[in-house]
Design an enzyme around this catalytic site. Sequence first.
Site, short mmCIF file in Angstrom:
data_model
loop_
_atom_site.label_atom_id
_atom_site.label_comp_id
_atom_site.label_asym_id
_atom_site.label_seq_id
_atom_site.Cartn_x
_atom_site.Cartn_y
_atom_site.Cartn_z
N SER A 1 -2.95 -2.81 -2.27
CA SER A 1 -3.07 -1.36 -2.27
C SER A 1 -4.28 -0.95 -3.12
O SER A 1 -5.40 -1.32 -2.80
CB SER A 1 -1.76 -0.73 -2.76
N ASP B 1 1.72 2.18 7.93
CA ASP B 1 1.52 2.45 6.51
C ASP B 1 1.04 3.88 6.28
O ASP B 1 -0.04 4.25 6.74
CB ASP B 1 0.49 1.45 5.96
N HIS C 1 3.66 0.02 4.32
CA HIS C 1 2.92 -0.41 3.13
C HIS C 1 3.51 -1.65 2.48
O HIS C 1 2.79 -2.42 1.84
CB HIS C 1 2.90 0.74 2.13
#
Length: 682
Positions: free
Chosen positions: A535, A620, A655
């Site tokens: 991320s 995501d 995610h």
Amino acid sequence: MNSKPTPPIAAVKPKELTLHGHSRIDNYFWLREKENPEVIAYLEAENAYTEAMMAHTRPLQEELYEEMVGRIQETDSTAPVKKGDFYYYSRTEAGKQYQIHCRKHGSLDAPEEILLDENVLAAESSYFRLGIFAVSPNQQLLAYSTDSSGGERYILVVKDLTTGEMLTDVVPDTFYSVEWANDNQNLFYSKQDDAWRSYKIFRHTLGTEASEDVEVYHEPDELFNAYLHKTRDDAYLVITSASMETTEQHFLDANIPGGDFGLLAPRKRGWRYFLNHHQGEFFILSNEDAPNNKLMITAVANPSPEHWQTFIPHNPDKLLENVDVFADHLVVYGRFNGLHTLDIHNFNSDSHQAVTFPEPVYAVEGSNNPEFVTDRLRFVYTSLTTADTTVELDMNTLEWHTIKQLPVLGGYDPANYQSERTFATAPDGTQVPISLVYRKGLVRDGSNPCLLYGYGSYGASMSPSFDQKRLSLIDRGFVYAIAHIRGGKEMGRHWYDQGKWLHKKNTFTDFIACARHLINEKYTNREKLAVNGRSAGGLLMGAVTVMAPELFKVVVAGVPFVDVVSTMLDESIPLTVGEFEEWGNPKEEKYYNYMLSYSPYDNTTAQAYPHILITAGLNDPRVQYWEPAKWIAKLRALKTDDNLLLLKTHMGAGHFASSGRYDYLRDIAFDYAFILGIIGQV
């Protein structure tokens, strides 16, 4: 003879992007067209190529997976937590992906009552995640929420625990905040807008339609998110509206769900405060004139700031992270010199005691403490060599009682491993901590493989905690390292401030300094150094890859935020506006120029790169799938090396990649096999 698979080549469709008199040509802007069959075909082609190029590692993947599963007590349960007359716990069963939530009444010897079996709920979905699990105050009802796509829009439902039946109440598109009023009939919950911003709080009365729910709070400012909590004594419901720099709180007597929320203190840019309640007084954590926070106190009857008095003053050397209020004790969680601290204040004796810990490098994590009237504090103690240990602390004597330690099977003995902390020197002279763990007997001759992990954003501190999965690398001779770079808060609030906005590049240069330190101190060498992050940590991977590609042999970038400028210019993308206070707003020229100077996608040029594995999630909402897809397309077109470059997109997840515990271990085994396939093992 089998020919080597040919990597997919994304079509070049130039799009000119102009702002502040500066133009960029984005050849792969079109990859954001999720409904375009050509986009899906490209992602599937990349997945097929990745599968083909990793085919030779399948036996290793299976070996790694079996090792990780072999260390888990597959049939296990959490330490029971007492709430009223019930003991709550969750358990797992061998072969099942998800948890089973249970309780017992009166005694741990009582019959088990299964409240919720996630495996049953997940049976019809390839992806499943439980959001909220909230038992009503009278412990007769359970509100819970589920997500079956990875898109993080949860369906909220209610179960009658006395009959086992589901109520008719169904509330769609909820987020991560749900709290019960004390009447057991009203639920407060948060809802998202189209940009995944938690912007409204509603009250739902059981037995009514969701369309009839009452809006009790609306946060119009796109920088802010609104969420709920209930004070530990169950006295107040609290709405917190928070941006990354500012908070504002409203409170309501939890016995009067139809009442109006009162304002504690009006928002002021840069001022962050957070309330707790104790016997008619608010304890308020505040950063006003206190970067590392101070604790204030005021009577509920006089809540405005002019009445606040200092209870714990600001300490420039110690971060006051959080406080927990019980009937007779105040628990203060802090950080000093990068390590957790835990202090107990006794209201009755007005005394203050510091908890000591048995290892020089460790971490402390909060645990479930639902009881307000208790002398016991539950927390989790862990280190790089000590498995997570649930502890109950006597808050009067500071005596530890170990409730449960996470079982680590397969013959794990912490005495065979060594952890330490070392410091790298950043380009500006700042000393950056690195936590290390490896097998005892390691010789620092520069020949050891190493995996260096980093994050460095949002003020999130990366604790030196235990993770049995890493043993599959460490037992193969790896040094595992965590770089505590600026952008986190390990060393205090200033550590975060020096790693955001117009100081963001400190995060990247800190990480590069950590890598060079490990090489110079002969923990490893460039041919044996792998790095990873996810991320915002994927942004870190992208930035250091384009800044110092010669330094790393392998890069694993999970769901990486790499198209920084274009993403932060598009306010229709989830989370963009709220993150202006992390990265800056590129509509302002100074931020545009600065972000452009480090954005990995914009700084990818024709040069040699390390071996790179990139992952993405099609659903995501946090980092859109097209960021990693565009980056790999550009890397393929420009790189001058023959190193492996792979993209793995989870086509049915978001995610957080795979949701089941076994599937998640297969994801990790895949990543580790990629690393080991290139670096090898000792």
